[in-house]
Design an enzyme around this catalytic site. Structure first.
Site, PDB file in Angstrom:
ATOM      1  N   SER A  78      23.658  83.161  83.783  1.00  0.00           N
ATOM      2  CA  SER A  78      24.846  82.832  83.001  1.00  0.00           C
ATOM      3  C   SER A  78      24.742  81.364  82.628  1.00  0.00           C
ATOM      4  O   SER A  78      24.204  80.561  83.398  1.00  0.00           O
ATOM      5  CB  SER A  78      26.085  83.053  83.857  1.00  0.00           C
ATOM      6  OG  SER A  78      27.135  82.256  83.362  1.00  0.00           O
ATOM      7  N   SER A  79      25.302  81.003  81.469  1.00  0.00           N
ATOM      8  CA  SER A  79      25.172  79.604  81.031  1.00  0.00           C
ATOM      9  C   SER A  79      25.920  78.656  81.965  1.00  0.00           C
ATOM     10  O   SER A  79      25.671  77.455  81.941  1.00  0.00           O
ATOM     11  CB  SER A  79      25.668  79.443  79.603  1.00  0.00           C
ATOM     12  OG  SER A  79      27.034  79.757  79.515  1.00  0.00           O
ATOM     13  N   TYR A 109      29.732  81.104  91.807  1.00  0.00           N
ATOM     14  CA  TYR A 109      29.009  82.064  90.970  1.00  0.00           C
ATOM     15  C   TYR A 109      27.648  81.482  90.569  1.00  0.00           C
ATOM     16  O   TYR A 109      26.621  82.169  90.597  1.00  0.00           O
ATOM     17  CB  TYR A 109      29.867  82.344  89.742  1.00  0.00           C
ATOM     18  CG  TYR A 109      29.309  83.324  88.757  1.00  0.00           C
ATOM     19  CD1 TYR A 109      29.328  84.686  89.036  1.00  0.00           C
ATOM     20  CD2 TYR A 109      28.788  82.900  87.543  1.00  0.00           C
ATOM     21  CE1 TYR A 109      28.837  85.595  88.122  1.00  0.00           C
ATOM     22  CE2 TYR A 109      28.294  83.803  86.622  1.00  0.00           C
ATOM     23  CZ  TYR A 109      28.324  85.151  86.918  1.00  0.00           C
ATOM     24  OH  TYR A 109      27.833  86.050  86.002  1.00  0.00           O
ATOM     25  N   LYS A 136      23.899  82.971  91.186  1.00  0.00           N
ATOM     26  CA  LYS A 136      23.044  83.353  90.057  1.00  0.00           C
ATOM     27  C   LYS A 136      21.736  82.558  90.053  1.00  0.00           C
ATOM     28  O   LYS A 136      20.682  83.091  89.695  1.00  0.00           O
ATOM     29  CB  LYS A 136      23.807  83.171  88.738  1.00  0.00           C
ATOM     30  CG  LYS A 136      24.851  84.264  88.508  1.00  0.00           C
ATOM     31  CD  LYS A 136      24.165  85.592  88.262  1.00  0.00           C
ATOM     32  CE  LYS A 136      25.124  86.702  87.933  1.00  0.00           C
ATOM     33  NZ  LYS A 136      24.444  87.980  87.644  1.00  0.00           N
TER      34      LYS A 136
END
Ligand code: GDP
Length: 324
Positions: free
Chosen positions: A118-119, A147, A151
């Site tokens: 995810s960015s 998060y 990730k």
């Protein structure tokens, strides 16, 4: 060693057994829709059949299902407030899901696997637009660090499997997503479904104003989930390398302008009231997508068109959302 210019490979999905982990989520569902055109056998399992946070269940299910290919779309996800207030869910669930699925995929002989980052895992103040090389060059945005850490561990696990075991495991880094199947629960949702639902309810209730969190100044890039699914299938077929690949549109918009666009689409004419007591999050999140465009892929859905079709989807499904 990270390669500079990725070369296109060809990995055919036709006839393969393709596991889409997380098919009930917005991303997984879009990948399942997109795979229909590939002539493959799609394998899915719901939480009752296999809880992906439980290693023994994942091992049992995957040994039985014997996938050739895996898209790891399963994750605990949410907007800025959910991330900030439920750190255990975002860190623990995601670590367990990715560790179980990636390791077991290797153990059961999965030939190719794609993991989603995810960015938000790039540093909080990374130079914009953010290239893949920005990873781990600075401190994370505090609201979504839980998060992000999970990730980053998932990306690194894929890289580790490539290095130590020679596995063809790759990862992609999507920007902020939206589209059909999004989460419209205001306590957990991202900004687009939140503002769409707020504008819709404000219209129905004839409210003179609606609230927008933060200052409206942060800038975000938004990608329609069907474009993402197309990019993921493209990467599965044509990319193999250590480095993750950014997936976005290459364009961003201020939250205040996004809110105005959503109000136009919903046809809400009231005033926007900004609430600075809510977090802004990172000031800007725009991906450099030159790596992906160098491979030959670009996004097709314009933001206005994507928001309009998402609003139509919301209208058709609104009775399924709590409180509506
Ligand atoms: P982020 O990209 O991780 O910050 O995720 P979000 O999509 O949750 O938030 C993006 C930006 O939109 C942040 O600056 C939020 O403060 C802002 N925003 C404005 N109104 C809302 C809202 O009602 N819900 C959410 N989730 N964000 C909002």
């Amino acid at each position: 060693m990270a390669e500079k210019k990725p070369h296109r490979v060809n990995f055919d999905l036709a006839g393969k057994r393709v596991f889409v982990a997380g098919h009930r989520g917005m991303v997984g569902a879009a990948v399942v829709r997109r795979l229909a055109a590939e002539g493959c056998e799609i394998l899915t399992v719901d939480r009752k059949g296999c809880d992906l946070t439980r290693q023994a269940e994942v091992e049992r299910w995957m040994a039985d299902a014997r996938p050739d290919v895996a898209f790891v779309c399963a994750a605990t996800v949410g907007g800025i407030l959910a991330n900030d207030t439920r750190p255990v869910d975002f860190l623990y669930d995601n670590l367990m899901i990715e560790a179980n699925v990636i390791k077991t995929a290797h153990d059961v002989g999965v030939k190719k696997l794609l993991f989603l980052g995810s960015s938000c895992i790039y540093p909080q103040l990374a130079a914009q637009p953010m290239t893949e090389d920005a990873l781990l060059t600075g401190a994370l945005e505090p609201t979504n660090q839980w998060y992000a850490i999970a990730k980053i561990a998932g990306l690194k696990l894929c890289e580790a499997y490539r290095r130590q075991k020679g596995a063809d495991f790759i990862s992609a880094m999507p920007t902020n997503l939206y589209g059909p199947g999004d989460n419209f629960d205001l306590a957990a949702s991202h900004v687009i479904p939140a503002l769409m639902r707020k504008a819709h309810e404000a219209t129905l209730a004839h409210r003179p104003s609606m609230q927008v969190w933060g200052t409206g100044k942060p800038r975000r890039e938004f990608l329609h989930v069907d474009d993402l699914a197309d990019a993921l299938v493209f990467l599965m077929k044509h990319y193999s390398g250590d480095q993750t690949v950014n997936v976005g549109t290459g364009e961003d918009i201020a939250i205040a302008d996004l809110a105005a666009m959503i109000c136009d689409i919903v046809d809400y004419g009231g005033e926007l009231v900004f609430d600075p007591s809510k977090p802004d999050g990172t000031p800007r999140k725009l991906l450099d997508v030159s790596r992906l465009s160098g491979l030959g892929w670009r996004a097709r859905t314009g933001l206005e068109e994507g928001l309009s079709s998402t609003y139509r989807w919301f209208l058709e499904h609104q009775t399924e959302f709590r409180g509506l």
